[in-house]
Design an enzyme around this catalytic site. Structure first.
Site, PDB file in Angstrom:
ATOM      1  NE  ARG A  46     101.422  91.917  31.377  1.00 21.77           N
ATOM      2  CZ  ARG A  46     101.314  92.508  30.212  1.00 21.77           C
ATOM      3  NH1 ARG A  46     101.509  93.809  30.091  1.00 21.77           N
ATOM      4  NH2 ARG A  46     101.011  91.838  29.131  1.00 21.77           N
TER       5      ARG A  46
ATOM      6  CB  ALA B 198     107.586  87.975  26.100  1.00 22.35           C
TER       7      ALA B 198
ATOM      8  NE  ARG C 299     104.847  85.102  34.408  1.00 24.88           N
ATOM      9  CZ  ARG C 299     103.983  85.709  33.589  1.00 24.88           C
ATOM     10  NH1 ARG C 299     104.186  86.959  33.229  1.00 24.88           N
ATOM     11  NH2 ARG C 299     102.928  85.062  33.118  1.00 24.88           N
TER      12      ARG C 299
ATOM     13  CD  GLN D 245      97.295  89.429  31.786  1.00 26.12           C
ATOM     14  OE1 GLN D 245      96.129  89.063  31.743  1.00 26.12           O
ATOM     15  NE2 GLN D 245      98.266  88.648  32.185  1.00 26.12           N
TER      16      GLN D 245
ATOM     17  CG  ASP E 110     104.459  85.169  26.402  1.00 23.77           C
ATOM     18  OD1 ASP E 110     103.356  85.383  25.861  1.00 23.77           O
ATOM     19  OD2 ASP E 110     104.913  85.857  27.332  1.00 23.77           O
TER      20      ASP E 110
ATOM     21  CG  ASN F 283     100.382  85.457  22.954  1.00 21.47           C
ATOM     22  OD1 ASN F 283     101.244  86.108  23.542  1.00 21.47           O
ATOM     23  ND2 ASN F 283      99.228  86.000  22.605  1.00 21.47           N
ATOM     24  CE  LYS F 284      98.692  85.848  29.708  1.00 19.62           C
ATOM     25  NZ  LYS F 284      99.232  85.077  30.876  1.00 19.62           N
TER      26      LYS F 284
HETATM   27  O1  MRU Z   1     101.276  86.783  31.587  1.00 20.12           O
HETATM   28  P1  MRU Z   1     101.716  87.988  30.796  1.00 20.12           P
HETATM   29  O2  MRU Z   1     100.873  89.180  31.022  1.00 20.12           O
HETATM   30  O3  MRU Z   1     103.195  88.255  30.987  1.00 20.12           O
HETATM   31  O4  MRU Z   1     101.519  87.528  29.294  1.00 20.12           O
HETATM   32  C1  MRU Z   1     101.806  88.419  28.249  1.00 20.12           C
HETATM   33  C2  MRU Z   1     101.473  87.888  26.909  1.00 20.12           C
HETATM   34  O5  MRU Z   1     101.069  86.764  26.746  1.00 20.12           O
HETATM   35  C3  MRU Z   1     101.768  88.770  25.749  1.00 20.12           C
HETATM   36  O6  MRU Z   1     100.859  88.532  24.737  1.00 20.12           O
HETATM   37  C4  MRU Z   1     103.173  88.427  25.246  1.00 20.12           C
HETATM   38  O7  MRU Z   1     104.109  88.558  26.279  1.00 20.12           O
HETATM   39  C5  MRU Z   1     103.582  89.225  24.087  1.00 20.12           C
HETATM   40  S1  MRU Z   1     103.768  90.869  24.525  1.00 20.12           S
HETATM   41  C6  MRU Z   1     104.580  91.918  24.093  1.00 20.12           C
END
Ligand code: MRU
Length: 349
Positions: A52, A54, A91, A198, A239, A249-250
């Site tokens: 996981r 991006a 995804r 995470q 993302d 983003n998350k």
């Molecule tokens: O659901 P995830 O764990 O794939 O989400 C990840 C994030 O939101 C990160 O902040 C994003 O991918 C940037 S990471 C390098």
């Protein structure tokens, strides 16, 4: 004894080889490596977050082309198209996935003939190139972003944006790791990042690996600490960034951006240009992944009444005007609006 950390993504061997993914659903308690030999398992690993972040999703998916070709019939090209469609459905939000799949499609289209061995060699080469490129992009992000950090700062980060989320040293976390390597003393607040943790499971693991002083925060705590003046900067990844700079983003990123703006604390988004999506005018058109509500309730077990149903949007969108600067491999963009994003894209051409 090999003391090097196990990489998140590794390809072993030639076109007949295998993809090895560090299973991030098991971290930090177990270091388990998944052996991926077919496209269905790769799509599952992405969907279930074994891999996981991006950039890491894009790099892992890039190896799907070579995996697809060993599965004919039908014809190699039809099999490849089916595989790319399957991976594209894994995804929806991180645009790096779709950039990687387009590169495989272009590389295959540029080759004449139907020989699976020739196609497989070319697609493995494309995946390896993308893998190396991401490593280089991360190093540049770290170098640029580290200039925004000063000795003695307390910084807040959300989700996981380090080596586990990329093929290199990371995005937002790369800035922190690079500044630390340069000798700057930092205190890092890491949001736990509900519901899949995470931040708690992966970011604290990476900060401990690097020997950086860190504290775990519940997701709701950051805004209050920002307004209380206890944090000097927020660093997050992305993302997908729309043409006007709006950034997905998350989930839980937006409250930090709102609070940082109110508190006058800089809010930095750190992402490679592979996370830009100029085809989308603004954040309203970014597809936001909605995951199963059971992911939230199962974490809480019998601490919620039986039959409780949850909403589970995996991302939120931060409007561009709340972002102080966007750090990319090209440098620091201090006005990440429509013109700023266009200038960034032009500098990369
Ligand atoms: O659901 P995830 O764990 O794939 O989400 C990840 C994030 O939101 C990160 O902040 C994003 O991918 C940037 S990471 C390098």
């Amino acid at each position: 004894v090999d003391a090097r950390p196990i990489p998140a993504i590794r390809w072993e061997g030639g076109p007949e080889g295998r993809l090895l993914l560090l299973d991030q659903t098991k971290l930090p308690s177990k270091l388990e490596v998944l052996e991926i030999r077919d496209v269905e398992s790769l799509a599952r690993a992405i969907r279930e977050l074994a891999v996981r972040g991006a950039p890491a999703i894009g790099v892992a998916a890039a190896y799907g082309g070579v995996l697809a070709l060993r599965e004919s019939p039908p014809s190699p090209r039809e099999r490849l198209e089916e595989a790319l469609d399957l991976l594209a459905a894994s995804r929806p939000t991180a645009v790096n996935l779709f950039h990687a799949l387009s590169r495989l499609r272009r590389r295959a289209a540029a080759l004449p003939g139907e020989d699976p061995a020739t196609l497989a060699a070319a697609l493995l080469d494309e995946a390896r190139t993308l893998h190396r490129e991401d490593e280089d992009l991360c190093a540049s992000l770290g170098r640029h972003g580290a200039t925004l950090l000063e000795d003695g700062m307390t910084v807040l980060t959300h989700c996981n944006t380090g080596r586990l989320a990329t093929a290199g040293v990371g995005t937002a976390l790369a800035c922190i790791l690079t500044a630390h390597r340069e000798g700057k003393r930092l205190l890092v607040y890491a949001d736990e990042t509900r519901p899949l943790l995470q931040g708690a499971r992966l970011t604290l693991f990476e900060l401990a690996e690097a020997g950086i002083e860190a504290r775990l925060l519940v997701d709701g705590a950051g805004p209050g600490l920002l307004l209380a003046g206890e944090i000097q900067a927020v660093f997050v990844g992305a993302d997908r960034i729309a043409a006007n700079g709006d950034t997905a983003n998350k989930v839980g990123t937006l409250p930090l951006a709102l609070a940082a703006s109110r508190a006058g604390v800089p809010f930095y988004v750190v992402a490679p240009s592979t996370t830009l999506d100029p085809s989308l005018p603004d954040g309203r058109s970014i597809p936001i992944e909605e995951r199963d509500g059971d992911e939230v309730t199962s974490l809480l077990g019998d601490r919620v009444p039986p039959g409780t149903r949850a909403r589970n949007p995996a991302f939120d969108v931060t409007p561009a005007d709340l972002i102080t600067a966007l750090v990319t491999e090209h440098g620091i963009c201090r006005s990440p609006d429509r013109d700023g994003i266009k200038a960034l894209l032009d500098s990369g051409r």
